[in-house]
Design an enzyme around this catalytic site. Structure first.
Site, short mmCIF file in Angstrom:
data_model
loop_
_atom_site.label_atom_id
_atom_site.label_comp_id
_atom_site.label_asym_id
_atom_site.label_seq_id
_atom_site.Cartn_x
_atom_site.Cartn_y
_atom_site.Cartn_z
N HIS A 264 0.80 -1.30 -0.04
CA HIS A 264 -0.03 -0.13 -0.11
C HIS A 264 0.81 1.33 -0.08
CE1 HIS A 264 -3.19 2.74 1.00
NE2 HIS A 264 -3.95 1.77 0.78
N ASP A 318 -8.01 -5.32 0.36
CA ASP A 318 -8.45 -6.13 -0.93
C ASP A 318 -7.96 -7.53 -0.56
OD1 ASP A 318 -9.73 -4.38 -2.06
OD2 ASP A 318 -8.10 -3.53 -3.37
#
Ligand code: ACO
Length: 381
Positions: A264, A318
């Site tokens: 991320h 996710d």
């Protein structure tokens, strides 16, 4: 010493502030996410998506009357304008639902009562319309392409429960409803990610919220952003079993390919949303017997931590969302549209914040093309 453009340039604008905002807050080192100051853990524990949408838009906890009015407005706005229903049910069935959603959110502007969006009532109605109608459009397209009849919204059901009902035609269980509600809360806002930035750039040209949200949906579609949840599920299914995970990760490292659901731009620890989703997935799998994917995911997380944590790469939201949606019986290509449905709350809050204090976005570039040269006519080339 004056800074040059080269000094200021950061690929992907990493670390460059592009606005002031009071909506969301992230501490990527400590894994903290807050909406208007409220921690994501507390909101998931105690709130509902409807209340979270109110908090994101208006900045404060609603009174019970305010929440009841806001929720009633959402219920009233769920029906899709009839001409759009006709369009959605004539689109190519094999088209990706995100493409449908991007087009249909833009088309909602054609059926909106507002024109200027500077009036607070018009603004409120447009934001409600977007949040309420996006799940209905997703459900309608999913059913139409599967050859199933449209399910009309049920005004007795809350936002998450109604969405699951419109998708399947059956009343979901309380566990499924709660999980969907938490998934909506978790995805509702995440500061200035690519899609929200895209919404704000579009808003900055004094655009209506439908156009801004359509731009955001398009941006979310890419595999490096919202599209990753779908890819994670395909990846876990293709790995097949827990025993094959180590070989899979080693192959990916060797071929310098990324592993979906890992890494991320902002979090350098485990994404707090992934931890909440992991717990939900475990609860769900106590009820639904389909734990092979979860076992593979656990093993992948373990090996990814071993290989990548030194680089600050950890599972993101996710990594677990696809497993949860799969267990709820939702088609894989509806995962990213669900992300969009939830994020409408954050996007409209950013649309309002940008509108209330706007300046046109117009960054600069570092030119590295040819110096000035003369045009050569086509017969002399
Ligand atoms: N698997 C393996 N290595 C990775 C991964 C990954 N998933 N993500 C980053 N890396 C490595 C890169 O190869 C690079 O290594 P290097 O420095 O040795 O070249 C380093 O980590 C930095 O990677 P970048 O791509 O530059 O990091 P960036 O901040 O630009 O990317 C992103 C963040 C796009 C999320 C990236 O981690 C990624 O592609 N992950 C997979 C896709 C994904 O899960 N997206 C969902 C994001 S969350 C969301 O949108 C809700």
């Amino acid at each position: 010493m004056e800074l040059t453009k080269q000094d200021l340039y950061r690929p992907g604008m990493e670390g460059i502030p592009a606005c002031y905002s009071s909506i969301g807050f992230i501490d990527g080192k400590q894994g903290i996410l807050q909406y208007r100051g409220f921690s994501i853990e507390e909101l998931c524990q105690n709130s509902t998506f409807e209340e979270v949408a109110y908090i994101l838009i208006y900045g404060e906890l609603p009174s019970s009357d305010q929440l009841a009015d806001f929720s009633a407005e959402l219920v009233k706005a769920r029906e899709i304008p009839e001409p759009l229903t006709r369009i959605i049910t004539q689109l190519p069935k094999e088209g990706h639902p995100m493409t449908v959603l991007q087009s249909m959110t833009a088309a909602l502007a054609l059926y909106s009562e507002g024109t200027s969006f500077s009036d607070s009532k018009e603004q409120a109605q447009a934001m409600i319309d977007i949040i309420a109608k996006v799940p209905s459009m997703i459900a309608l397209f999913d059913r139409y392409r599967k050859g199933l009849d449209e399910v009309k919204p049920d005004s007795n059901l809350g936002h998450a429960e109604n969405f699951l009902y419109m998708l399947s035609g059956d009343r979901p269980s309380p566990t499924a409803t709660r999980i969907m509600d938490v998934c909506f809360i978790l995805h509702a806002e995440h500061t200035l990610n690519a899609s929200t930035f895209s919404a704000r750039v579009t808003t900055s040209t004094q655009n209506d919220p439908f156009t801004a949200i359509s731009a955001a949906v398009g941006t979310l579609y890419g595999p490096l952003h919202g599209g990753a949840n779908e890819k994670v599920l395909h990846m876990l299914e293709s790995i097949g079993s827990k025993e094959k995970v180590r070989g899979f990760v080693e192959n990916k490292i060797e071929s310098k390919e990324k592993i979906m659901g890992i890494g991320h731009r902002v979090y350098k620890t485990k994404d707090p949303r992934a931890s909440i989703l992991q717990n939900l997935a475990e609860k769900l799998f106590d009820e639904v017997d389909s734990s092979q994917l979860l076992d593979t995911a656990h093993e992948l997380e373990k090996i990814a931590l071993e290989k990548f944590s030194a680089k600050g790469l950890y599972p993101n939201v996710d990594f677990y969302s696809g497993i949860v949606y799969n267990a709820l019986g939702i088609s894989t290509d509806i995962f990213t549209p669900i992300f969009a449905a939830a994020r409408t709350a954050g996007w409209v809050a950013h649309w309002k914040e940008q509108t209330d204090n706007n300046r046109l976005y117009r960054p600069t570039q570092i030119y590295e093309g040819s110096p000035a040269r003369s045009y050569v006519s086509i017969d002399k080339r």
